[in-house]
Design an enzyme around this catalytic site. Structure first.
Site, PDB file in Angstrom:
ATOM      1  CB  CYS A  76      -0.887  -0.132   1.325  1.00 10.69           C
ATOM      2  SG  CYS A  76      -0.142   0.016   2.675  1.00 10.69           S
TER       3      CYS A  76
ATOM      4  CG  HIS B 154      -0.289   4.646   3.584  1.00 10.70           C
ATOM      5  ND1 HIS B 154      -1.129   4.580   4.691  1.00 10.70           N
ATOM      6  CD2 HIS B 154      -0.007   3.397   3.485  1.00 10.70           C
ATOM      7  CE1 HIS B 154      -1.041   3.463   4.964  1.00 10.70           C
ATOM      8  NE2 HIS B 154      -0.156   2.744   4.311  1.00 10.70           N
TER       9      HIS B 154
END
Lengths: 344, 344, 344, 344
Positions: free
Chosen positions: D149, D241
């Site tokens: 990710c 993120h």
């Protein structure tokens, strides 16, 4: 002064760590035994614990080998219990039956008729149940308990209100994350969120105060003739339970009388006693957990926003440190009281 | 269908932004005028606003030139007001006197005898005050207000309880950060913390419900014969006010009756109406703001933990989106109702 | 020992409060004057400050009357400045020209050629610039500055690496909320969020280290022949700046050499000096701001995750308390050094 | 169009839930099987899952009975895997060997020589490895993986920079809580805190990009001749993120060239493709996870703060939704690509 040998049951959890932190620098106690669950036995505490209450584990406990939760394996003058309730019922009973004094933070025995549920500043006379407990159960030792972390803040604030004619209480709580232990509440569950439910909590908050504020009649505790209704909620705060209280009286009561009552609750002369049991804040927006939870080294309870609701109802906020005054510190203060009363 | 021209007063603040977000994709309205304070006049909205309610400002408002808050400068069928209370008193009155329909989220006029304080699903008949207001004040236009963001969630849940004999209410709130506007609450004040105080809030939560749940007797609103007591607290949640309620009745009431009452509150046939006005959650730990605040595009109110306290008291949690159902969406729903009722 | 009279400029802000907290219990200083902006002059500090660094304002400053920021109004042996940069330029210069010793946390004079920018454990010899400064400017007093709160943690960790052949540095920061002062960052801006930008910060972090690690050649500071590149970000942490560092050397360097270098940085014998300047953490996931920021009363810097990147690059994390070691504590340590060096 | 039957392995976890959320409203797929660990088999999904990605579980999956992770028990055209890496190695291989197409979010097979690691907009041609994989392993089906990710956001931003002469990359990450699954990071560990460590993460972020940006030479992937160095950190953000990047080139590169390159990355014509693959933000303080993570329904990656470091190094911020573009959405986009390429 010689130091009393202290054992801790359930030493690796959140409350266990708080016991260690508080006892490692205590003038009356020295930690001699740490007991934990099966899989940790024989291992060093420092290797097993995921220390979460400060930067560093106290040096003196790092190399203590973990012991089983077995009375025969433990050498101690007093046993502090940070066990979960289900384990506590069995283990604490075994220790008491083998002659140990158990100061327990667990809920297992709190509401038993012959077990003292004590806050030293509130109902020290309930320790008289010890003799009854030992006789009843044929134990050489005994168990003394302290209240649930939410109930204790509430009851400390209610005690001085009893003489003003307190009849009923409603309390809505905003409880800290540390109350759920570690790992406890997932960050994904509570970030930008409130969880309006804590399992089993409302029941404890509604019932423990009746015993704590009750009268020992020579045989048992007569519960206080008040009612408590609670709504309990988890909030994203690390330490410190905040509680919004409606205190209903049987007559008209003024804000000034309530403040005077709060200020009248005297600290005991014990090492862990705070200078002030209840701190009355006058700012419109206090107490707040982050700023007020460490008052009296976490043993003071702070109140504020004392205001009139109806003629016979007063609203206020009470807040205290849930793992200090509400858990480890509560057990330790009970132990100190027992030493002073020569029960240990 | 032709679209109604909408002006927004106080367009750059948190609620103003929410108005723009909701109106920019509304089937009945088009935004034609944005009014703001002196120093912004003549500047483009996109350059002036610190957009905080989503990733991007709607394209169609970016290049709108900001206008003064002056009835002569504004061309609109309806004026939405996101003004702070002190400014609102003067400005909203001027607009109404110059013939504008003002749908106001401000508190300034809410408790005025001749000003409707309305939740469409609760008290649409209070719009009858409009005629009285116009006559009283000699205004060509008029002002219709919606409640405080905390009061509205509470009242939506109380409305269906009136027929069960509701008498008194205690409510402890855990209110979101967005309720304080922008910049509002400093992060240093609320991180790892609770602020047990919101200025002026308890007064609104205790008084507005009496009017909202009151009866229009042809001349004025007779306040509902209930009492409300509130304790209001700020928590680290972005959006969504959570409220712990004790509802006291004049007789024994069952949990089932309460659930049935909640489910009976019907949505209106208006564009911003949610499919369900009240969503009853059955999980033990819901509603929670992060998960439930966007239900019904933020216009549904969620309740849960409906449980018996004493025989005549029911405890429950109610939660709703404070800047949608509690502010911009409330005004817009009121405006839609007025259009349906041919008042615009 | 007699105590030195300390004045604080900008006493009501976040850093000003930290100065008061640290100085109110200091063995060498006593607070005699608090200066603030125009509108506060003549008012009591306790009435004016929104105290945010602990539960209670120190009693001894509550009733101090605020003074103007005017050298003629202040009686002090040393003046601590917590002023914003723009005000600092004018006010600090006036105090120095009137014979005061100014220990400044502001950025205004840091990069001036004749003004010492000092960390006592890193470059105490830069104090030699004082004489040059006084001569240059014709001042009776002088200004000594401490670095930016992010630069100081970094430089303390870089100093011991200079002898290993340090050439270039990349640093990504995760900076605490208190670094933005009070009210500072709105909670609505930072809850469940990161702000990848801090105005003016990268410039300071990239330039101040070159001066701090430079050599005084008898006339001026020759900047260190290294380069620093920074990316600065705000995170939802109350106190403690965390920094991810890539340190590039002109030759192969081992993790062991770096650890040894960190451990070799010696504390000074001054009241505010921590026992260890740099604490090397061996756990895989430390340092962490909440657990490590208070080490050495907030004056220690913690490093961890020291690991090899390429043969000549080492990665590590450095973390320290931004309002203590990074602001008030830095100025106070500088003042202590000056006293020891008989410059005050 | 007929819908493809989709099975999900590991359906109750965080990523599994995200798969369900995205597939339940997908125009090409219908969910037919949900497989989970032993103890859940035979139970209804709605009873077993602790649904955490939105207010309500999609109705259509509530009553699906959980199946074992056994190829013989599953009927599906495509199997999406949200398994942890250790389980994935065994289970995904079994499914592929039994003729299933597996779109896996697990790390187990990502770096295997004959397994495509694919981002549709970056290296669709790597799907050519499928034939080699089937031949090598004698499987009737095959496995296609998507990246970690954190790596995926980075690589999407690096792809357009390859033609500008990209040579080396340093990246410091600030990763969201949802990346650790549920329950994942305890609230007590991350409130008012940063954890500067994520197990195994830096290795993935440093290695996966070399394969993703590599060239298929007819037999295998030649890794891209670049180096990546990562420092990975957990922050108190729910989703999204954020990554601070230093991109080093073999020649002088301008900010304008980089922006143009970012804008040149074209979306594919697939249902889950966002309108813009990379969104370039011009505000000084964007992208921010809370505001930008839902762009393109979570499939767009946002970049900002593109600025020159040295002549041949550019700094920028890249941010994307880690459980959408970084997990479930990545697998689904891969599956869509395979359908378009007639590989399913």
């Amino acid at each position: 002064m010689r130091k009393y040998k202290a054992a801790i049951l359930g030493a690796t959890g959140m409350v266990g760590q708080k016991f260690i932190q508080m006892l490692s620098q205590h003038e009356w106690f020295k930690i001699t035994s740490l007991a934990a669950s099966e899989r940790r036995i024989g291992k060093f505490y420092g290797d097993e614990v995921d220390w979460k209450v400060s930067a560093n584990i106290p040096e003196e406990v790092k190399d203590i080998e973990m012991l089983p939760m077995d009375p025969k394996a433990i050498d101690a003058d007093i046993v502090f219990s940070a066990l979960p309730s289900d384990t506590a019922r069995k283990v604490e009973g075994e220790f008491a039956s083998h002659g140990f004094v158990v100061a327990s933070n667990a809920s297992a025995y709190r509401m038993e008729e012959d077990v003292p549920l004590v806050i030293p500043e509130v109902n020290p006379e309930h320790l008289a149940l010890i003799e009854i407990q030992k006789k009843n159960r044929g134990w050489d030792g005994f168990i003394v308990t302290n209240p649930n972390c939410t109930a204790i803040m509430l009851v400390i604030s209610l005690k001085p209100l009893m003489d003003l004619g307190l009849k009923n209480v409603k309390v809505a709580t905003m409880q800290a994350l540390s109350g759920a232990g570690y790992p406890g509440v997932p960050s994904l569950a509570i970030t930008d969120n409130i969880i309006p439910f804590i399992k089993g909590e409302e029941d404890k908050v509604e019932n423990e105060p009746l015993k704590l504020l009750g009268k020992f009649n020579g045989e048992k505790i007569e519960f206080a003739p008040i009612s408590v209704s609670a709504s309990c909620h988890r909030v994203p705060v690390i330490d410190g339970h905040t509680e919004a209280v409606w205190a209903g009286f049987d007559k008209d009561v003024s804000v000034e009388e309530v403040i005077e009552a709060f200020n009248s609750l005297r600290p005991l002369d014990l090492p862990t006693s705070p200078e002030k049991v209840i701190i009355v804040r006058k700012e419109p927006d206090r107490p707040q957990p982050r700023f007020d939870r460490d008052e009296g080294n976490g043993m003071s309870v702070s109140v504020g926003r004392i205001r009139k609701d109806s003629s016979s109802t007063i609203k206020y906020i009470v807040m205290g440190h849930n793992t200090v005054r509400g858990a480890a510190g509560a057990s330790i203060l009970n132990a100190e009281l027992m030493i002073k009363e020569k029960l240990i």
